[in-house]
Write a protein that holds these residues in place. Structure first.
Motif, PDB file in Angstrom:
ATOM      1  N   ILE A 170       2.757  23.934  29.702  1.00 18.39           N
ATOM      2  CA  ILE A 170       1.480  23.935  28.473  1.00 18.39           C
ATOM      3  C   ILE A 170       0.234  24.981  29.108  1.00 18.39           C
ATOM      4  O   ILE A 170      -0.179  26.237  27.640  1.00 18.39           O
ATOM      5  CB  ILE A 170       0.587  23.295  28.408  1.00 18.39           C
ATOM      6  N   VAL A 171      -0.319  25.724  30.184  1.00 19.94           N
ATOM      7  CA  VAL A 171      -0.983  26.966  30.936  1.00 19.94           C
ATOM      8  C   VAL A 171      -0.618  28.127  30.052  1.00 19.94           C
ATOM      9  O   VAL A 171      -0.850  28.492  29.983  1.00 19.94           O
ATOM     10  CB  VAL A 171      -1.456  26.677  32.123  1.00 19.94           C
ATOM     11  N   LEU A 172       0.821  28.597  30.814  1.00 15.42           N
ATOM     12  CA  LEU A 172       2.288  29.256  30.559  1.00 15.42           C
ATOM     13  C   LEU A 172       1.322  30.083  28.677  1.00 15.42           C
ATOM     14  O   LEU A 172       1.444  30.537  28.487  1.00 15.42           O
ATOM     15  CB  LEU A 172       2.868  29.543  31.394  1.00 15.42           C
ATOM     16  N   SER A 173       2.557  28.515  28.076  1.00 16.07           N
ATOM     17  CA  SER A 173       2.201  28.805  26.623  1.00 16.07           C
ATOM     18  C   SER A 173       0.884  29.112  26.003  1.00 16.07           C
ATOM     19  O   SER A 173       1.009  29.902  25.324  1.00 16.07           O
ATOM     20  CB  SER A 173       2.618  27.514  25.914  1.00 16.07           C
ATOM     21  N   LEU A 174      -0.242  28.948  26.550  1.00 16.16           N
ATOM     22  CA  LEU A 174      -1.813  28.729  26.234  1.00 16.16           C
ATOM     23  C   LEU A 174      -2.138  30.304  26.720  1.00 16.16           C
ATOM     24  O   LEU A 174      -2.828  31.017  25.628  1.00 16.16           O
ATOM     25  CB  LEU A 174      -2.186  28.243  26.694  1.00 16.16           C
ATOM     26  N   LEU A 175      -1.906  30.928  27.479  1.00 17.06           N
ATOM     27  CA  LEU A 175      -1.791  32.124  28.126  1.00 17.06           C
ATOM     28  C   LEU A 175      -1.074  32.830  27.198  1.00 17.06           C
ATOM     29  O   LEU A 175      -1.209  34.747  27.012  1.00 17.06           O
ATOM     30  CB  LEU A 175      -1.520  32.483  29.232  1.00 17.06           C
TER      31      LEU A 175
END
Length: 201
Positions: free
Chosen positions: A123-128
Motif C-alpha cells: 500500500i505504501v509503495l502504491s501511494l508513493l
C-alpha cells in the motif's frame, strides 16, 4: 682363421631389461564420456504452455525482479525528462529518495510489527507511485510518463513471461511421452505428488 670363425657361436643375452611401463597421462575415455553426459545446456527462455503457467510466472518474476524492472522504467523516464522537464526531474529524484529511504527502514527493522504487519508495504509503495505520477502530471510531464510506461511495460511483461529461473529449470523437466509436453516435478514429497494428481483430475 676358418676354424675360429666356425667355432664361434653367437650368444643370446639372457638378461633383458624389463620395459618401463608407459605412463598414461590422459584421462580414461569413460570419464570423458561421463563428463559430456553430465553437461546440460541451460536456456533461461521458455514459452509457457498455458495461460495459468504464464500468469504464475509473471507473478513470480515480478516478485523476483521487481527492483530491476522498476529501475529499468525509472532510467527510461529519467532520460526522457532530462531535456525539458527540470522540475519534474527534481521531483522524480526526491520521490526516489523517499522510496529508497522507506525500503531501507524496512530492511533495518525486519522484526517490526508496525512496519511489516500493520502497515502493508504494498500500500505504501502504491501511494508513493501514485504521488509520483500526480507530481509528474501537475508539472506537465504526464505525456512523458505515459510514453515511458507504454514503451517499457510491454518489455517488462515479455521478459516476465519468457524468463524461467534456474530453480524452476532444475525442479522441472519435460515429461517424455506426453502429447502436451507438460512439466513434471522432479523434487517433492509423496504428498506433493498426490496433490498434483488430484489437481490434474
Amino acid at each position: 682363421m676358418a676354424n675360429l670363425a666356425v667355432g664361434t657361436t653367437q650368444r643370446i643375452p639372457t638378461s633383458s631389461k624389463p620395459s618401463s611401463p608407459t605412463t598414461n597421462t590422459h584421462e580414461p575415455k569413460e570419464q570423458h564420456e561421463k563428463t559430456y553426459a553430465d553437461f546440460k545446456f541451460y536456456c533461461p527462455i521458455n514459452i509457457p504452455l498455458t495461460a495459468e503457467a504464464a500468469a504464475s510466472r509473471i507473478i513470480r518474476n515480478l516478485g523476483n525482479f521487481g527492483l530491476y524492472y522498476t529501475l529499468f522504467v525509472w532510467i527510461i523516464l529519467f532520460i526522457t525528462l532530462i531535456p525539458q522537464r527540470e522540475v519534474s526531474l527534481i521531483l522524480l529524484v526526491i520521490m526516489t529518495y523517499v522510496t529508497t529511504l522507506y525500503c531501507l527502514i524496512l530492511r533495518s527493522f525486519p522484526n517490526s510489527v508496525v512496519l511489516h504487519r500493520i502497515i502493508d508495504k504494498r500500500i505504501v509503495l502504491s501511494l508513493l507511485f501514485i504521488a509520483t505520477a500526480v507530481q509528474l502530471i501537475l508539472t506537465d510531464a504526464g505525456i512523458h510518463f505515459a510514453i515511458t510506461l507504454t514503451s517499457s511495460v510491454p518489455v517488462v511483461l515479455l521478459h516476465a513471461v519468457l524468463w524461467i529461473t534456474s530453480y524452476e529449470y532444475d525442479a522441472y523437466e519435460t515429461q517424455e511421452g506426453s502429447s502436451k509436453e507438460e512439466l513434471a516435478p522432479l523434487t517433492g514429497g509423496h504428498n506433493d505428488i498426490e496433490a498434483q494428481n488430484s489437481d490434474a483430475v
